[in-house]
Design a protein around this motif. Sequence first.
Motif, PDB file in Angstrom:
ATOM      1  N   ASN A 177      11.513 -35.240 -44.874  1.00  0.00           N
ATOM      2  CA  ASN A 177      10.051 -35.362 -44.859  1.00  0.00           C
ATOM      3  C   ASN A 177       9.381 -33.992 -44.827  1.00  0.00           C
ATOM      4  OD1 ASN A 177      10.055 -38.100 -44.987  1.00  0.00           O
ATOM      5  ND2 ASN A 177       9.681 -38.456 -42.812  1.00  0.00           N
ATOM      6  N   TYR A 181       6.778 -33.195 -47.659  1.00  0.00           N
ATOM      7  CA  TYR A 181       5.341 -33.224 -47.356  1.00  0.00           C
ATOM      8  C   TYR A 181       4.767 -31.900 -46.868  1.00  0.00           C
ATOM      9  CZ  TYR A 181       6.316 -38.213 -47.556  1.00  0.00           C
ATOM     10  OH  TYR A 181       6.728 -39.458 -47.970  1.00  0.00           O
ATOM     11  N   ARG A 224       3.102 -45.930 -45.179  1.00  0.00           N
ATOM     12  CA  ARG A 224       2.941 -44.590 -45.757  1.00  0.00           C
ATOM     13  C   ARG A 224       1.468 -44.220 -45.655  1.00  0.00           C
ATOM     14  NH1 ARG A 224       5.024 -43.157 -51.148  1.00  0.00           N
ATOM     15  NH2 ARG A 224       6.024 -41.420 -50.089  1.00  0.00           N
ATOM     16  N   THR A 230       0.942 -38.304 -50.308  1.00  0.00           N
ATOM     17  CA  THR A 230       1.945 -39.377 -50.267  1.00  0.00           C
ATOM     18  C   THR A 230       2.017 -40.101 -51.615  1.00  0.00           C
ATOM     19  OG1 THR A 230       1.575 -39.624 -47.909  1.00  0.00           O
ATOM     20  CG2 THR A 230       2.701 -41.416 -48.986  1.00  0.00           C
ATOM     21  N   THR A 236       9.646 -44.598 -49.597  1.00  0.00           N
ATOM     22  CA  THR A 236       9.538 -46.052 -49.441  1.00  0.00           C
ATOM     23  C   THR A 236       8.933 -46.454 -48.097  1.00  0.00           C
ATOM     24  OG1 THR A 236      11.796 -46.028 -48.622  1.00  0.00           O
ATOM     25  CG2 THR A 236      11.508 -46.594 -50.930  1.00  0.00           C
ATOM     26  N   LEU A 240      11.194 -43.231 -41.235  1.00  0.00           N
ATOM     27  CA  LEU A 240      10.821 -43.000 -39.832  1.00  0.00           C
ATOM     28  C   LEU A 240      10.989 -44.250 -38.980  1.00  0.00           C
ATOM     29  CD1 LEU A 240       7.667 -40.689 -40.122  1.00  0.00           C
ATOM     30  CD2 LEU A 240       9.934 -40.084 -39.253  1.00  0.00           C
TER      31      LEU A 240
HETATM   32  P1  ADP Z   1       8.689 -42.036 -46.805  1.00  0.00           P
HETATM   33  O1  ADP Z   1       8.806 -40.554 -46.663  1.00  0.00           O
HETATM   34  O2  ADP Z   1       9.808 -42.654 -47.569  1.00  0.00           O
HETATM   35  O3  ADP Z   1       7.341 -42.460 -47.299  1.00  0.00           O
HETATM   36  P2  ADP Z   1       8.872 -42.202 -43.866  1.00  0.00           P
HETATM   37  O4  ADP Z   1       8.996 -43.419 -43.014  1.00  0.00           O
HETATM   38  O5  ADP Z   1       9.921 -41.162 -43.715  1.00  0.00           O
HETATM   39  O6  ADP Z   1       8.793 -42.740 -45.357  1.00  0.00           O
HETATM   40  O7  ADP Z   1       7.455 -41.531 -43.570  1.00  0.00           O
HETATM   41  C1  ADP Z   1       6.292 -42.369 -43.465  1.00  0.00           C
HETATM   42  C2  ADP Z   1       5.051 -41.585 -43.873  1.00  0.00           C
HETATM   43  O8  ADP Z   1       4.727 -40.588 -42.894  1.00  0.00           O
HETATM   44  C3  ADP Z   1       5.183 -40.820 -45.199  1.00  0.00           C
HETATM   45  O9  ADP Z   1       4.948 -41.650 -46.292  1.00  0.00           O
HETATM   46  C4  ADP Z   1       4.114 -39.750 -45.034  1.00  0.00           C
HETATM   47  O10 ADP Z   1       2.860 -40.295 -45.388  1.00  0.00           O
HETATM   48  C5  ADP Z   1       4.109 -39.471 -43.520  1.00  0.00           C
HETATM   49  N1  ADP Z   1       4.876 -38.264 -43.137  1.00  0.00           N
HETATM   50  C6  ADP Z   1       6.149 -38.229 -42.690  1.00  0.00           C
HETATM   51  N2  ADP Z   1       6.527 -36.963 -42.378  1.00  0.00           N
HETATM   52  C7  ADP Z   1       5.462 -36.180 -42.622  1.00  0.00           C
HETATM   53  C8  ADP Z   1       5.201 -34.763 -42.484  1.00  0.00           C
HETATM   54  N3  ADP Z   1       6.134 -33.911 -42.031  1.00  0.00           N
HETATM   55  N4  ADP Z   1       3.955 -34.306 -42.825  1.00  0.00           N
HETATM   56  C9  ADP Z   1       3.004 -35.159 -43.286  1.00  0.00           C
HETATM   57  N5  ADP Z   1       3.199 -36.492 -43.426  1.00  0.00           N
HETATM   58  C10 ADP Z   1       4.401 -36.998 -43.109  1.00  0.00           C
END
Ligand code: ADP
Length: 276
Positions: A177, A181, A224, A230, A236, A240
């Motif tokens: 992530n 991101y 998400r 995003t 998906t 997390l």
């Molecule tokens: P995915 O990355 O497959 O969408 P995750 O469950 O890992 O799913 O993350 C959920 C959401 O949290 C992501 O879609 C993103 O919007 C947000 N996110 C996660 N990590 C970060 C980060 N380090 N900085 C900003 N947004 C994040």
Amino acid sequence: MVDMREGLFGGDPKVLSGAGMCVVALLFCALAAGGWQLVRAARRAREESERKTTFIDNLSHELKMPLAVVRMKVERLLAGKVDGDERLQAAYRTIADENGEVIRQIDALLELVRTGKGTRRYTRTTFDLAAAVRDSATAMAGRFPPDCLTVSGCEEPVFVHADADAVRQIVRNLLDNAAKYAADKGPVEVGTGRADGRVVVTVADRGDGIPPDQRESIFERFYRIDNDLTRTTGGTGIGLSLARCFARDMGGDVTVAARPGGGSIFTLELPEERNG
Ligand code: ADP
């Protein structure tokens, strides 16, 4: 027989007494509260259903992309369009990496089903979490721009009694992530340490951060953040939720906080194993 209306309406059945008005007001409040609950439940069900549909779209995309690359590479190989040892090696490496990505997505799906049913089995061993974090960071360094990922405080061993595979998946998700991101916005720092009988792993980035009202939602299945970043980044929304589920099943947790100066700090904490 006692006329019930007398109690409610006072002597004259057409005029509401104070008590009667209270009862009517209470009934009204109960109806309004019930109605509000129904509206909220319906809204939640609709959001969940929309999230599932989006999840299927995203998952199809996440599977099709690497498969399309594999197909293209194989077609070029079959057509004899890749010559020279180096190019051949690069083509095979790409095929192996993209294939690994498909397997990773399918594994995550299977994990999702298992955790949902409560049938995920954890094989616990005692191991040095700091070393595991160092190895994951080394393995994933290629996902970050040069010199973006730094590892600190991981020299001193910190032991946990946990499922090494699940822990690796959590750390990989946090790093993945950060790469997706935030890596283009500044350095990403990974560290391990101890606090109150717990072992902590932190992944700190300088990305846009998580809006305060969504710091819990991002740990829900399929969630998400609805923003440009995003929308233009593959995913998906299950990483997390799995990470938190694994951590909690092993007596720990995964949380996120705002990073002073901008960005996010994701923290994995697990009980420390003192007899490591
Ligand atoms: P995915 O990355 O497959 O969408 P995750 O469950 O890992 O799913 O993350 C959920 C959401 O949290 C992501 O879609 C993103 O919007 C947000 N996110 C996660 N990590 C970060 C980060 N380090 N900085 C900003 N947004 C994040």
